[in-house]
Design an enzyme around this catalytic site. Sequence first.
Site, PDB file in Angstrom:
ATOM      1  N   HIS A 162       0.821  -1.205   0.000  1.00  0.00           N
ATOM      2  CA  HIS A 162       0.000   0.000   0.000  1.00  0.00           C
ATOM      3  C   HIS A 162       0.868   1.273   0.000  1.00  0.00           C
ATOM      4  CE1 HIS A 162      -3.070   2.911   0.866  1.00  0.00           C
ATOM      5  NE2 HIS A 162      -2.428   3.287   1.948  1.00  0.00           N
ATOM      6  N   HIS A 167       1.028   5.023  -2.401  1.00  0.00           N
ATOM      7  CA  HIS A 167       1.461   6.397  -2.113  1.00  0.00           C
ATOM      8  C   HIS A 167       2.781   6.749  -2.814  1.00  0.00           C
ATOM      9  CE1 HIS A 167      -1.788   7.252   0.613  1.00  0.00           C
ATOM     10  NE2 HIS A 167      -1.561   6.119   1.263  1.00  0.00           N
ATOM     11  N   GLU A 208      -7.287   8.341  -1.307  1.00  0.00           N
ATOM     12  CA  GLU A 208      -7.198   6.905  -0.983  1.00  0.00           C
ATOM     13  C   GLU A 208      -8.186   6.136  -1.870  1.00  0.00           C
ATOM     14  OE1 GLU A 208      -5.039   5.377   0.757  1.00  0.00           O
ATOM     15  OE2 GLU A 208      -4.321   6.692   2.357  1.00  0.00           O
ATOM     16  N   SER A 227      -3.817  -0.092  -4.639  1.00  0.00           N
ATOM     17  CA  SER A 227      -2.944  -1.101  -4.025  1.00  0.00           C
ATOM     18  C   SER A 227      -3.759  -2.320  -3.606  1.00  0.00           C
ATOM     19  CB  SER A 227      -2.173  -0.507  -2.846  1.00  0.00           C
ATOM     20  OG  SER A 227      -3.046   0.096  -1.916  1.00  0.00           O
TER      21      SER A 227
HETATM   22 FE   LIG Z   1      -2.848   5.223   2.730  1.00  0.00          FE
END
Ligand SMILES: [Fe+2]
Length: 291
Positions: A162, A167, A208, A227
């Site tokens: 993730h 990110h 997100e 992700s």
């Molecule tokens: Fe996050």
Amino acid sequence: MFEEATLYSPVIKNDRGAVSVVFSKDHPGYHDRDYQEHRAKIADAALRYVPGRPVPDIEYTEQEHATWRLISAELAEKHRRHACREFLAGSERLALPTDRLPQLSEASATVQRATGFRFSPAAGLVGVRDFYGSLADHTFQATQYIRHSSMPRFSPEPDMIHEVVGHGSHLCNRRLAAIYELLGRTVRRLASREAVLAVSSVFWFALEYGLVREDGRLKACGASLLSSCAELEQFQDAEIRPLDVAQMASLGYLVETYQPVLFCADSFAHLEDFLGTFLTEVTDDSPLLAA
Ligand SMILES: [Fe+2]
């Protein structure tokens, strides 16, 4: 990782300074003593981290490299179909290895060359104000562990996949990195916890789980969506709403299951303008946040 992970695997330090990670009964690593010890070692290294020093390297197991190989290949294929262009540009710049789990320090060096951001290791839960505030200093606090190999497509908490795939790709893109920096500055100037949590909620639905339209098609922009192998196949089934600060700030989000409601921008530029305006103008007294 920030307070989204409150429910999961807290890191504790006993009176003698020994660090351990507490797993809930439904965590895939609950019965795996080796994994628990490995996670404790990773958390311990993060707790010892001194800002400004090199990020400590982790000795990943062959199973963990195998999990990375499997999931990074699956995600790369899904990204080609579902990711927005800005994410793909960041991902290309990040150029993560596909044959082994990278060190956070390697990803950090690439991100730093691209936009000036860097990763710093987080043992576990980071307070929401600390987590977002550090973005103003171009620092993203990230976990260094990877999910349990018995359930490679599922992680109950944010892991390296993730943090780095999601990110990291954002942070290698100048337009997205600028939003992260603005987010950090916004949180630093807000005094009330309510306002910070509302900003956190808008971020959650925008970066997100956010979507953008490209050539009439829905594309994923959010780091959590991008992700998650499963959610990249499911997001089109969610209720899709146009961007709306009051709704995004107040609608509760779910960390344990698919998001039933997602928000979509007309384009990436629309998402950028929407967040730029919101983050610049929001104050502790913004009426929208009380909606
Ligand atoms: Fe996050």
